[in-house]
Write a protein that holds these residues in place. Structure first.
Motif, mmCIF file in Angstrom:
data_model
loop_
_atom_site.group_PDB
_atom_site.id
_atom_site.type_symbol
_atom_site.label_atom_id
_atom_site.label_comp_id
_atom_site.label_asym_id
_atom_site.label_seq_id
_atom_site.Cartn_x
_atom_site.Cartn_y
_atom_site.Cartn_z
ATOM 1 N N ALA A 72 3.152 19.950 0.606
ATOM 2 C CA ALA A 72 3.497 18.838 -0.261
ATOM 3 C C ALA A 72 3.562 17.559 0.269
ATOM 4 O O ALA A 72 3.172 16.411 -0.498
ATOM 5 C CB ALA A 72 4.873 19.352 -1.101
ATOM 6 N N PHE A 179 -13.912 12.001 -0.375
ATOM 7 C CA PHE A 179 -14.070 13.206 0.263
ATOM 8 C C PHE A 179 -14.940 13.525 1.255
ATOM 9 O O PHE A 179 -15.031 14.014 2.405
ATOM 10 C CB PHE A 179 -14.375 14.188 -1.067
ATOM 11 N N PRO C 8 -18.433 18.693 6.657
ATOM 12 C CA PRO C 8 -16.816 18.769 5.985
ATOM 13 C C PRO C 8 -17.051 19.169 4.204
ATOM 14 O O PRO C 8 -15.963 18.987 3.665
ATOM 15 C CB PRO C 8 -16.493 17.550 6.118
ATOM 16 N N ARG C 10 -16.648 19.976 0.892
ATOM 17 C CA ARG C 10 -15.859 20.484 0.054
ATOM 18 C C ARG C 10 -14.379 21.047 0.583
ATOM 19 O O ARG C 10 -13.387 21.162 -0.020
ATOM 20 C CB ARG C 10 -16.477 22.107 -0.696
ATOM 21 N N ARG C 11 -14.521 20.890 2.052
ATOM 22 C CA ARG C 11 -13.229 21.670 2.577
ATOM 23 C C ARG C 11 -11.836 20.511 2.208
ATOM 24 O O ARG C 11 -10.886 21.072 1.755
ATOM 25 C CB ARG C 11 -13.319 21.664 4.107
ATOM 26 N N PRO C 12 -11.943 19.134 2.487
ATOM 27 C CA PRO C 12 -10.982 18.224 2.065
ATOM 28 C C PRO C 12 -10.447 18.436 0.723
ATOM 29 O O PRO C 12 -9.416 18.432 0.576
ATOM 30 C CB PRO C 12 -11.716 16.904 2.178
ATOM 31 N N ALA C 13 -11.297 18.647 -0.399
ATOM 32 C CA ALA C 13 -11.378 18.724 -1.687
ATOM 33 C C ALA C 13 -10.376 19.943 -2.090
ATOM 34 O O ALA C 13 -9.388 19.669 -2.497
ATOM 35 C CB ALA C 13 -12.551 18.672 -2.337
ATOM 36 N N ILE C 16 -6.986 19.380 -0.611
ATOM 37 C CA ILE C 16 -5.904 18.476 -1.385
ATOM 38 C C ILE C 16 -5.665 19.550 -2.563
ATOM 39 O O ILE C 16 -4.355 19.190 -2.927
ATOM 40 C CB ILE C 16 -6.855 17.295 -2.052
ATOM 41 N N GLY C 19 -2.855 21.503 -1.613
ATOM 42 C CA GLY C 19 -1.851 20.733 -1.331
ATOM 43 C C GLY C 19 -0.974 20.466 -2.629
ATOM 44 O O GLY C 19 0.440 20.695 -2.737
ATOM 45 N N ALA C 20 -1.822 19.920 -3.396
ATOM 46 C CA ALA C 20 -1.157 19.676 -4.884
ATOM 47 C C ALA C 20 -0.306 20.886 -5.461
ATOM 48 O O ALA C 20 0.640 20.791 -5.958
ATOM 49 C CB ALA C 20 -2.198 19.149 -5.899
ATOM 50 N N ALA C 22 0.719 23.375 -4.029
ATOM 51 C CA ALA C 22 1.957 23.660 -3.103
ATOM 52 C C ALA C 22 2.982 22.630 -3.501
ATOM 53 O O ALA C 22 4.090 22.936 -3.526
ATOM 54 C CB ALA C 22 1.463 23.562 -1.601
ATOM 55 N N ALA C 23 2.520 21.492 -3.713
ATOM 56 C CA ALA C 23 3.878 20.447 -3.940
ATOM 57 C C ALA C 23 4.310 20.979 -5.253
ATOM 58 O O ALA C 23 5.365 20.827 -5.307
ATOM 59 C CB ALA C 23 2.994 18.990 -3.981
ATOM 60 N N PHE C 26 6.566 24.130 -4.759
ATOM 61 C CA PHE C 26 7.446 23.641 -3.566
ATOM 62 C C PHE C 26 8.784 23.192 -4.383
ATOM 63 O O PHE C 26 9.942 23.420 -4.368
ATOM 64 C CB PHE C 26 6.815 22.586 -2.835
ATOM 65 N N THR C 27 8.456 22.041 -5.247
ATOM 66 C CA THR C 27 9.357 21.520 -5.969
ATOM 67 C C THR C 27 9.995 22.117 -7.310
ATOM 68 O O THR C 27 11.141 22.286 -7.556
ATOM 69 C CB THR C 27 9.226 20.013 -6.183
ATOM 70 N N TRP C 30 11.114 26.957 -7.027
ATOM 71 C CA TRP C 30 12.458 27.333 -6.639
ATOM 72 C C TRP C 30 13.839 27.041 -7.470
ATOM 73 O O TRP C 30 14.882 27.370 -6.825
ATOM 74 C CB TRP C 30 12.642 26.938 -5.129
#
Lengths: 278, 284, 355
Positions: A72, A179, C8, C10-13, C16, C19-20, C22-23, C26-27, C30
């Protein structure tokens, strides 16, 4: 010069590892007495862990919380770092200070502050948040975002922006540039920030204590409980297990995704060539 | 670098700032409100407003405690730079599995809870522990460093060294080997290359790492409390005592705000320094 | 410029995107789930969680069909949480030191019982309180102490084969720099001062006498700590030779092979009265009161004395051999100590630990 470098690095590793190694040694001690040299080796404290379900579930909770907080924090921190280090943002340094300064709030103060907020929210008719993961997760997010933002921003500052301009001038769109050029460039900072965020969340005690409920017992809290009851090497044993488990997870992740390598060897050579081309 | 480049826009700041606003703004607002009550036990319940809680920070033992805390934080920052730079250089030169191993080694102490590591330090620094035994082997009387400022400094350095190393290595990694080679081929000595090329380029990492270490050690609680004994009192130990023992929440709030202010000023300064240095480095 | 762009892709995409996701999880993920009406959240000193879970919770859970959820918090941390959540607590029941409870009662943050011999209004009637000894009541507006743990000398048997046997003997020069005592960051700090005051002058509120006695011991004090477990560890290692501690912890350390022993000083061990309180406004008040009442039952009181080696609040329970009898303990006026605490803390700071 290289010799001096090596000596200092060895000294650094001594400072880093002295205390953890003493704890690991203590975990294998046959009695609760710490002896140098040890009078023998024993696994009895590791066997005793089976009687400590809170330590084991705390480890699992903390691992999830740490991964969640790190992911996050990346989602919030990377865009912020981009805004801060690319282009001219008015008041940039103040924004950076605002993002980072919550780190200086003691856990006690921040914990009680968030508790007050959640309590006022519940008193005003909102749902009871204390005891759920929400305030705890939000608090962990607050203290991990700065690490990602700052590390990524530093990485972007160290990188030459010309690379992106060249990509744009060669016809790459803004997203493609982001990217394929900008983020790979910031990769060392992203990895450093993610690793920092994970360990910060994983090790946080004060916030977890004040926002804890029965369902959100993290490892540092469980360790605190265990130490408070009995002072024997059980806690040293769970700490040793923690390091082994996390190291194993890191090695696996590294095998498959290369996460620990701030920059993989193959790409390093390529970028070296690319860097010397202009 | 003089021209203004169009940036991706402040909209990208929204998620991070929203978290700060939602999670930290209300607690900080509460701190301001609490600090404005007259100091004293349970004084916030009386509702009397005053600025005396801020004045209370300039009298009694507090100034000495604040000075010690800032000194410890500066020394910790300096120690992590001196010890962290060489490790970061070696780390950024390493490849593949060796590099992963070093990174893991650097981070691994942080996987151990602060309380447990502090206990490890008592085993290492105690007169009955590793240090005492070592001195005895040399024929010296057993002595230890526990409950001294040195013990706190050592443990704080350990706690924050990994972050400094990660930040520096990330920054050093961005320096192209070609740049170093170019400097060397132009006749610069290794020392000159370091001072003129590598060091300036690693300033952002240095500032990023330094910010964390300084702010982190400024607001550290567990390490000074567990290794500093009763003598090494620090800013946050003082806040803790005000809240938990003397119930003087207004003064505790004022002390927290003062800490926040000192940290924010230094962070802004560091950010400005880092941005300008890197701008100049690339402008050349 | 094509070289570096290949690997690299597609990996960063995806990173991200993950991550979004998970964010959000995460919030948001729970936050669900209101407080369970069949759970009773009990704040308990961290070291006592196992006692609550194994000794006290099962019989109560079986009768009431609920689950007791322990939250490990030291007394001071419990009190801070109750103050912050004033009247709207997230903790249903507290297991808290009498000193902190007396302060909370003064702020009207606890449910007051009826029939309190020390006076004050009462709103909650618990039948089992009728069997409680008068000495267990310590403050208007608070339940009596469910039990008291006993604090004696926990010492290193290698360094002190013949340990000091009285509070007076703590001033012996042979102990120079070897005592681990407690400052005001610990409940034991004010109690130590009260004990020294009482022994020197007969009145625990006579701090002049206590500070004078403390000054005589001061050269022997290695540190005034805040953490009992840390002090126990220093003694087990031989860094310090003596601290104030619990017999149960000394027994455990000795069984684990550490050179640690425990004795009750001649003038008496310190009583650390503690027990169940119900914070005002608990959302599960009826259940919380039932649990409080249960803790004063003969059954629970016998568990406290027999299994936890604590001094019980009832006189009609068997006290096993080796557990100090309530009347042999040094007991103090917790309300007076609570009132004096901030003043003593300032004085302690100025006289004992000058900057």
């Amino acid at each position: 010069m290289v010799a001096a470098l090596r000596v200092l690095a060895a000294l650094a590793y001594l400072v880093l590892l002295a205390a953890p190694l003493a704890v690991i040694l203590y975990a294998f001690s046959p009695t609760a007495a710490f002896e140098i040299p040890p009078s023998g080796l024993s696994l009895r404290w590791f066997a005793a862990l089976t009687d400590q379900p809170r330590l084991i579930s705390g480890l699992v909770t903390s691992l999830w919380l740490g991964f969640g907080a790190a992911a996050a924090a990346l989602a919030c921190g990377i865009p912020a770092a981009l805004a801060l280090s690319r282009g001219s943002l008015p008041g940039r340094n103040i924004v950076l200070a605002v993002l980072l300064s919550p780190l200086s709030l003691p856990g006690l103060v921040l914990g009680l502050g968030i508790l007050t907020t959640a309590s006022a929210f519940a008193a005003a008719g909102g749902p009871a948040l204390v005891g759920t993961f929400l305030p705890l997760g939000a608090a962990h997010l607050l203290i991990t975002i700065p690490w990602v933002t700052r590390s990524v921003a530093a990485s972007l500052e160290s990188a030459a922006p010309e690379l992106e301009e060249q990509a744009r001038s060669l016809g790459a769109g803004p997203l493609t540039t982001l990217f394929l050029v900008t983020l790979p460039t910031a990769r060392p900072g992203i990895v450093a920030g993610a690793v920092s965020a994970f360990v910060i969340s994983f090790g946080n005690f004060a916030l977890s204590l004040f926002l804890a409920s029965g369902r959100t017992v993290t490892l540092p809290v469980a360790i605190f409980e265990a130490v408070d009851r009995y002072q024997d090497p059980t806690v040293a044993a769970i700490s040793t297990v923690t390091i082994l488990v996390t190291a194993a997870a890191a090695v696996v992740a590294d095998r498959f995704a290369g996460v620990m390598q701030l920059r993989g060897p193959a790409r390093r050579r390529e970028r070296g060539r690319a860097g010397s081309a202009p | 670098m003089g021209r203004v480049r169009r940036g991706p826009g402040p909209l990208l700041l929204l998620p991070a700032l929203a978290v700060v606003a939602l999670v930290a703004a209300v607690p900080v607002g509460l701190l301001v409100r609490t600090a404005l009550f007259a100091p004293g036990a349970f004084a916030e319940l009386s509702g009397e407003t005053s600025l005396a809680s801020f004045a209370a920070l300039f009298e009694g033992p507090f100034p000495a405690v604040a000075r010690r805390t800032v000194r410890l934080a500066l020394l910790t920052t300096a120690a992590t730079v001196v010890l962290g730079y060489p490790v970061a250089v070696l780390l950024s030169r390493a490849r593949g599995g060796w590099r992963s191993f070093q990174t893991l080694l650097v981070v691994s102490p942080l996987l151990m809870s602060t309380v447990v590591r502090a206990y490890g330090w008592t085993l290492v620094l105690g007169s009955q522990g590793v240090l005492g035994g070592f001195l005895e082997n040399l024929g010296l009387p057993r002595a230890g460093l526990l409950h001294t400022e040195a013990a706190v400094l050592l443990a704080l350095t350990e706690s924050f060294l990994p972050f400094m190393i990660l930040a520096l290595a990330a920054s050093l990694d961005r320096i192209e080997p070609a740049v170093i080679e170019a400097a060397r081929s132009l006749g610069a000595s290794p020392g000159q290359t370091f001072l003129r090329v590598a060091l300036p380029l690693s300033v952002p990492g240095l500032v990023a790492g330094g910010s964390f270490v300084f702010v982190g050690s400024l607001s550290a609680y567990a390490t000074p409390a567990l290794l500093g004994g009763s003598e090494v009192r620090t800013w946050v130990r003082e806040i803790q005592e005000l809240v938990m023992i003397r119930f003087d929440w207004p003064t505790a709030a004022a002390a927290s705000l003062a800490l926040l202010l000192v940290a924010a000023l230094l962070l802004a300064l560091g950010a400005a320094l880092s941005h300008r240095r890197s701008a100049r480095a690339f402008g050349q | 410029m094509t070289g570096p762009t290949r690997p690299p892709r597609r990996r960063p995409a995806s990173v991200i995107a993950a991550g979004a996701l998970a964010a959000g999880a995460f919030t948001g993920g729970w936050a669900c789930g209101p407080p369970d009406p069949n759970e009773l959240v009990v704040a308990v000193p961290p070291g006592r969680i196992a006692d609550l879970e194994t000794a006290f919770a099962p019989p109560f859970e079986a009768v009431h069909g609920v689950r007791i959820v322990p939250v490990g918090l030291r007394s001071a941390d419990q009190a801070a949480r109750v103050r912050v959540e004033r009247g709207n607590p997230s903790l249903d029941v507290l297991w808290i030191d009498a000193g902190e409870a007396a302060l909370l009662a003064r702020e009207n943050l606890l449910d007051p019982p009826t029939g309190n011999p020390l006076g004050g209004p009462g709103s909650v009637t618990l039948p089992n309180l009728a069997g409680v000894e008068r000495g267990a009541w310590f403050s208007p507006g608070a339940l009596p102490a469910s039990f008291a743990s006993t604090i004696g000398f926990l010492y290193n048997t290698d360094a002190l084969p013949d340990p000091p046997r009285s509070w007076e003997a703590l001033a012996d020069p042979a102990l120079a720099n070897r005592l681990a005592l407690f400052g005001f960051g610990s409940t034991l700090g004010p109690l130590t001062l009260a004990a020294l005051s009482r022994l020197a002058s007969g009145d625990e509120r006579d701090a002049d006498a206590g500070f004078a006695a403390l000054a005589r011991i001061r050269p022997n004090v290695r540190l005034f700590g805040a953490s009992g477990p840390a002090a126990n560890q220093l003694v087990a290692q031989g860094e310090a030779w003596l601290t104030l501690g619990l017999p149960s912890q000394a027994r455990h350390l000795a069984a684990a092979g550490a050179p640690v022993g425990w004795i009750e000083p001649a003038e008496g061990a310190l009583a650390l009265p503690q027990g169940i309180q119900v914070p005002a406004g608990s959302p599960r008040a009826a259940l919380a009161h039932a649990f409080a009442d249960y803790m004063f039952s003969v059954q629970a009181q016998e568990t406290a004395a027999g299994e936890l080696l604590m001094a019980p609040a009832r006189s009609d329970v068997r006290i096993p051999a080796g557990v100090p009898r309530p009347e042999d303990l040094l007991r103090f006026d917790m309300v007076a100590l609570g009132r004096l605490r901030a003043e003593w803390a300032d004085r302690f700071r100025a006289e004992v630990l000058p900057e």
